[in-house]
Write an enzyme that holds these catalytic residues in place. Structure first.
Site, PDB file in Angstrom:
ATOM      1  N   TYR A  34     -23.470  26.737 -30.886  1.00 33.65           N
ATOM      2  CA  TYR A  34     -22.382  26.786 -29.919  1.00 33.65           C
ATOM      3  C   TYR A  34     -22.805  26.167 -28.594  1.00 33.65           C
ATOM      4  O   TYR A  34     -23.980  25.868 -28.377  1.00 33.65           O
ATOM      5  CB  TYR A  34     -21.889  28.222 -29.726  1.00 33.65           C
ATOM      6  CG  TYR A  34     -22.786  29.114 -28.897  1.00 33.65           C
ATOM      7  CD1 TYR A  34     -24.005  29.575 -29.390  1.00 33.65           C
ATOM      8  CD2 TYR A  34     -22.421  29.498 -27.603  1.00 33.65           C
ATOM      9  CE1 TYR A  34     -24.825  30.392 -28.624  1.00 33.65           C
ATOM     10  CE2 TYR A  34     -23.235  30.312 -26.831  1.00 33.65           C
ATOM     11  CZ  TYR A  34     -24.441  30.759 -27.343  1.00 33.65           C
ATOM     12  OH  TYR A  34     -25.254  31.569 -26.589  1.00 33.65           O
ATOM     13  N   LYS A 148     -29.320  26.548 -29.857  1.00 26.34           N
ATOM     14  CA  LYS A 148     -28.253  27.396 -29.317  1.00 26.34           C
ATOM     15  C   LYS A 148     -27.429  27.919 -30.497  1.00 26.34           C
ATOM     16  O   LYS A 148     -26.314  27.478 -30.768  1.00 26.34           O
ATOM     17  CB  LYS A 148     -27.400  26.639 -28.294  1.00 26.34           C
ATOM     18  CG  LYS A 148     -26.672  27.601 -27.350  1.00 26.34           C
ATOM     19  CD  LYS A 148     -26.185  26.900 -26.117  1.00 26.34           C
ATOM     20  CE  LYS A 148     -25.285  27.764 -25.250  1.00 26.34           C
ATOM     21  NZ  LYS A 148     -25.868  28.969 -24.695  1.00 26.34           N
ATOM     22  N   GLU A 180     -37.140  34.469 -21.173  1.00 28.46           N
ATOM     23  CA  GLU A 180     -35.859  34.239 -20.497  1.00 28.46           C
ATOM     24  C   GLU A 180     -35.020  35.504 -20.530  1.00 28.46           C
ATOM     25  O   GLU A 180     -35.442  36.533 -21.063  1.00 28.46           O
ATOM     26  CB  GLU A 180     -35.116  33.070 -21.170  1.00 28.46           C
ATOM     27  CG  GLU A 180     -34.779  33.345 -22.618  1.00 28.46           C
ATOM     28  CD  GLU A 180     -34.098  32.179 -23.328  1.00 28.46           C
ATOM     29  OE1 GLU A 180     -33.551  31.285 -22.666  1.00 28.46           O
ATOM     30  OE2 GLU A 180     -34.109  32.191 -24.573  1.00 28.46           O
ATOM     31  N   LEU A 204     -34.216  28.903 -24.611  1.00 27.81           N
ATOM     32  CA  LEU A 204     -33.175  27.883 -24.658  1.00 27.81           C
ATOM     33  C   LEU A 204     -33.318  27.014 -23.402  1.00 27.81           C
ATOM     34  O   LEU A 204     -33.434  27.556 -22.297  1.00 27.81           O
ATOM     35  CB  LEU A 204     -31.782  28.524 -24.659  1.00 27.81           C
ATOM     36  CG  LEU A 204     -30.670  27.484 -24.719  1.00 27.81           C
ATOM     37  CD1 LEU A 204     -30.527  26.941 -26.134  1.00 27.81           C
ATOM     38  CD2 LEU A 204     -29.355  28.064 -24.244  1.00 27.81           C
TER      39      LEU A 204
HETATM   40  N1  PDD Z   1     -25.841  31.281 -22.237  1.00 32.29           N
HETATM   41  N2  PDD Z   1     -30.908  31.110 -22.228  1.00 32.29           N
HETATM   42  C1  PDD Z   1     -30.048  31.741 -23.040  1.00 32.29           C
HETATM   43  C2  PDD Z   1     -30.585  32.615 -24.110  1.00 32.29           C
HETATM   44  C3  PDD Z   1     -28.666  31.543 -22.869  1.00 32.29           C
HETATM   45  O1  PDD Z   1     -27.806  32.150 -23.708  1.00 32.29           O
HETATM   46  C4  PDD Z   1     -28.200  30.706 -21.816  1.00 32.29           C
HETATM   47  C5  PDD Z   1     -26.741  30.465 -21.565  1.00 32.29           C
HETATM   48  C6  PDD Z   1     -29.155  30.082 -20.990  1.00 32.29           C
HETATM   49  C7  PDD Z   1     -28.744  29.169 -19.862  1.00 32.29           C
HETATM   50  O2  PDD Z   1     -28.227  27.954 -20.348  1.00 32.29           O
HETATM   51  P1  PDD Z   1     -27.157  27.109 -19.512  1.00 32.29           P
HETATM   52  O3  PDD Z   1     -27.751  26.812 -18.185  1.00 32.29           O
HETATM   53  O4  PDD Z   1     -26.948  25.892 -20.338  1.00 32.29           O
HETATM   54  O5  PDD Z   1     -25.909  27.975 -19.441  1.00 32.29           O
HETATM   55  C8  PDD Z   1     -30.496  30.305 -21.228  1.00 32.29           C
HETATM   56  C9  PDD Z   1     -24.417  31.032 -22.222  1.00 32.29           C
HETATM   57  C10 PDD Z   1     -23.842  30.973 -20.856  1.00 32.29           C
HETATM   58  C11 PDD Z   1     -23.729  32.035 -23.149  1.00 32.29           C
HETATM   59  O6  PDD Z   1     -24.306  32.306 -24.198  1.00 32.29           O
HETATM   60  O7  PDD Z   1     -22.634  32.518 -22.832  1.00 32.29           O
END
Ligand code: PDD
Length: 282
Positions: A34, A148, A180, A204
């Protein structure tokens, strides 16, 4: 009830009518990937980077990419245009598709593609002025956090741990080293230097990860990518989290202890300002 139009397998349909078969491998196995893309002023922010990450995720789990870049952009645009909101959060999911239940990949299967959008709800000015609280926990997830994937049970349990402790995010450590948050990247600042964990299989690579690196370069903030111990997190002057929905957000308490002097710090303030400028310029 608000019933926005969503895209599912070639059609725009009200969310309440969007249905997938129970044998969809996303439902049966969590076999899919996703993206979450912020939309500011009806424009996609960092779309190229989000699409590149989607393509990497698909490639890593061997789902044939159902659209080229232009095709994806047109589909997302269709969903964004159907929404009345200027600020949105697009959620896009691709699963391997529908097949009789057997673990290994089915021979012939068409990926399921789903795209929806919701209003983008950003942290309030009050939350930003105080910063947020977090708890720490061991990272119990699998070893391909760079994908992801919609298989998010570990992240769900971490987020629930944070919720039960009435804090914003759970900061995870593997073998005593920072990885993270449940749905965010984590940063520390010590003596004016910003540091983040390596972009490897343990985290991620957030789209904001690259953005923060660019902003640091522009602002002349020294930045390190390296392993960060639990002790360093607790001794940091500042801690921040970043994600599509949090942008960059100061963490001012961890496990009940103040971070630095307990207030959002100067490096956060600079990064947040530069982030807003990047949005405006996009
Ligand atoms: N999540 N690490 C994890 C495990 C995440 O799920 C996310 C983002 C990030 C940050 O990634 P980005 O800067 O691309 O949003 C890091 C999204 C927002 C979600 O699952 O809703």
């Amino acid at each position: 009830m608000n019933d926005p139009l969503v895209y599912l397998n070639g059609e725009m349909t009200p969310l309440s009518e969007a249905k997938i078969p129970v044998l969809d491998r996303g439902f049966i196995f969590g076999d899919g990937v996703y993206e979450v893309i912020p939309i500011y002023g009806r424009r996609m922010f960092r779309s190229e980077q989000h699409m590149a990450r989607l393509f990497r995720s698909l490639d890593k789990i061997g789902i044939p990419n159902p659209h080229d870049l232009a095709g994806w952009m047109a589909l997302i645009r269709q969903v964004v245009d159907a929404s009345p909101d200027d600020e949105q959060m697009v959620y896009l999911q691709v699963t391997r598709g529908v097949a009789r239940r057997a673990h290994a990949f089915p021979a012939e299967v068409t990926p399921t593609v789903f795209i929806m959008t919701n209003p983008l709800v950003l942290p309030s000015a009050e939350v930003r002025s105080k910063g947020v609280a977090c708890v720490t926990m061991d990272d119990k997830r699998w070893l391909h956090c760079e994908i992801k994937s919609v298989s998010l049970l570990g992240n769900v349990l971490a987020a629930q741990h944070a919720a039960e402790n009435q804090v914003t995010e759970a900061i995870q450590f593997r073998d005593g080293m920072l990885t993270e948050g449940s749905s965010s990247n984590v940063w520390i600042v010590k003596d004016g230097v910003l540091a983040g964990p390596p972009k490897d299989n343990l985290i991620l690579e957030g789209i904001r990860y690259g953005l923060i690196q660019e902003l640091c370069e522009g602002l002349g903030i020294p930045m390190q990518v390296r392993r960060i111990s639990r002790e360093e997190v607790f001794a940091a002057d500042e801690v921040m989290i970043s994600s599509a929905t949090k942008e960059v957000l100061p963490v001012t308490r961890i496990d009940g202890q103040p971070v630095g002097n307990g207030a959002p710090g100067p490096i956060y303030a600079k990064l947040y300002e530069a982030y807003q400028a990047a949005k405006a310029a996009a």
